[in-house]
Design an enzyme around this catalytic site. Structure first.
Site, short mmCIF file in Angstrom:
data_model
loop_
_atom_site.label_atom_id
_atom_site.label_comp_id
_atom_site.label_asym_id
_atom_site.label_seq_id
_atom_site.Cartn_x
_atom_site.Cartn_y
_atom_site.Cartn_z
N SER A 25 0.84 -1.20 0.00
CA SER A 25 0.00 0.00 0.00
C SER A 25 0.87 1.24 0.00
CB SER A 25 -0.85 -0.03 1.27
OG SER A 25 -1.39 1.25 1.54
N TYR A 50 -0.57 -0.10 10.16
CA TYR A 50 -0.85 -0.80 8.91
C TYR A 50 0.28 -0.58 7.90
CZ TYR A 50 -3.29 -1.66 4.44
OH TYR A 50 -3.65 -2.10 3.19
N LYS A 67 2.88 -3.38 6.32
CA LYS A 67 3.04 -3.57 4.87
C LYS A 67 4.52 -3.38 4.48
CE LYS A 67 -1.13 -4.59 3.36
NZ LYS A 67 -1.36 -5.95 2.81
#
Lengths: 325, 325
Positions: B123, B147, B151
């Site tokens: 992402s 998050y 990633k």
């Protein structure tokens, strides 16, 4: 102030503890105690405060929690499986360098209201070729070793745990430490120190690469200085980008040799034997050569400005001021 | 060819499986079977080949090994705890997004002589402000969410496991997917899709930020295209830097609204209500706005070139070509 040094038996850990014992204080605050942790018993100096030793494997569940249970004010995490071993033993490298680090970070996280300064030693191995001429602070991490991968992951965890308020972390990417004291080893980078250390001790040294190879160096004394500055730095001045490339000195092997000549004469230089090794040439060609360590420099981190200075530090700190005839 | 889709019940996973069912082949090779994995039962399309479903938690030890035991030729790993939830539930985010991914990678590693193509969806959340005007491929990863951290760690693992020869990995950093179909949700990014989707359906939409906010978008159709291209790309052409920022379209909210006006008229635009929300403004100000996705573009990844195109894709794929009066 209680300081926990993880990896206290290693070369830099030992020198750090010696310096803290000599200073008696850290950032102006008297040290009341040091806990020195490693997988083997650290050799400890005389000190004006008690030094405990703890011997355990940080990657074993529960060990990290036991280590931080007494809430040391400052934690310096230097423990790692080195590059060559992490490459040779994939699972051991991840277990110690990634899981061990995460266990430590989680152990601190689990203690409510406890947010110590935590210094993590990373490495320029987080970078992988190809590079620009001088690697800037914003350059991305594409490590070409498992060791570099594990360090880069540790940096990401450190920044996230700091952002979350679990601790107050600073990650420092150490240059290659030169002149590394002790016996020659088989690390591919060993010759950078060997071509200085051995001639100064009257021994022959092998140079496996050409003289135009450039690399990024700092003395063991600077490495200790970086750790102490990182332990005492104002966290707010660092902001959210918590991992910093340390300053260093970019010199070619040829410049290293000329510095040796100035400090110790032609006789010392004559002890360097050129034995080209294509395997080592190839490994070294993937390593970073030079950085623009602007952020760390602005934050007050300092390294040597000449390779002669690096050699003189070795002579002072390791050879009692004397070089072989 | 047997394809394993992990996260097959999500919006992109479902569309990917629909496309594969329609194509019947991947990169010229007939598909013989798809295994669709998720924590809930995926809704499956009609297909000219069997589709198995597997429902389990990838972070439970042994689950990943069971999933890859039949040696699927291609693995597409789309499963993740989304940004907001990974921020709200620290341990769950790390357990699924980091440990789940690592379990999968290790399960593949443990099967000797098995080196499938493995596509990992990363992402643009691996980047954290401040940014240059357009973020280049070499820009460093300083995520400002857990998050994004997870990633970025997955990307590092993917590159190292690929370098080691454990599998043939490609990581793709998806732009914000727009127009996201379905009901409005509470994600801070929800309005980017909401201000198009709701007006086209005759509903009112809330715009919580100013019209000069710029962001990086691609349609769900492009996201599926990226996955398929990553699954079939020649690995050697990618080299050692295995994680790629996908192309996208940088547009301001104002440009989104003008595109809506062109496609659906003033009446649709009038359904957008401006209700400034300083909390959302602040969150969004830390997000990337624009990239120079040079490497992915050179490797043949393609996104939309206008926001009108993105809107028309939504009308075709989700609304059967019809918009509300």
């Amino acid at each position: 102030m209680h300081i926990l040094v993880i990896g206290g038996a290693g070369m830099v850990g030992r020198k750090l503890i010696e310096r803290l014992a000599r200073d008696g204080r850290l950032g102006g605050t008297p040290i009341t105690r040091i806990t020195a942790h490693d997988v083997v018993t650290p050799k400890l100096p005389e000190a004006p405060f008690p030094i405990d030793t703890r011997v355990s494997d940080l990657s074993v569940p529960g060990e990290a929690a036991a280590l931080v249970a007494e809430r040391p004010d400052v934690i310096l995490h230097l423990a790692a499986i080195v590059s060559g071993e992490a490459e040779a033993d994939f699972e051991k490298g991840y277990r110690i360098n990634l899981d061990g680090t995460r266990h430590l970070f989680d152990a601190v996280r689990m203690i409510e209201g406890y947010t110590p300064r935590l210094v993590f030693t990373s490495s320029i191995a987080v970078f992988g070729a190809p590079f620009p001429e001088a690697i800037p602070d914003e350059y991305f991490h594409t490590p070409l070793t498992s060791y570099g991968t594990q360090k880069a992951m540790g940096e990401l965890l450190l920044a996230d745990y700091t952002r979350r308020g679990f601790f107050d972390g600073i990650g420092i990417r150490l240059p290659t430490i030169c002149v590394r004291p002790g016996l020659p080893n088989k690390a591919a980078s060993g010759f950078f120190s060997g071509i200085i250390r051995e001639p100064l001790a009257g021994q022959e040294a092998i140079l496996p690469v050409s003289e135009d190879v450039m690399h990024w160096h700092a003395s063991p004394r600077s490495a200790v200085g970086f750790l102490i500055h990182a332990a005492t730095l104002d966290g707010a001045s660092v902001g959210t980008r918590r991992n910093l490339t340390m300053p260093g000195l970019a010199v070619t092997v040829g410049e290293q040799i000329e510095a040796l000549r100035k400090v110790a004469g032609d006789k010392a230089v004559a002890r360097i034997k050129k034995v080209p090794d294509p395997v080592i040439e190839t490994i070294v060609s993937g390593w970073p050569r030079k950085f623009d360590a602007a952020r760390a420099t602005a934050l007050g981190f300092k390294a040597e400005s000449s390779f002669e200075e690096i050699i003189r530090i070795h002579i002072e700190d390791e050879l009692g001021g004397k070089i072989a005839d």
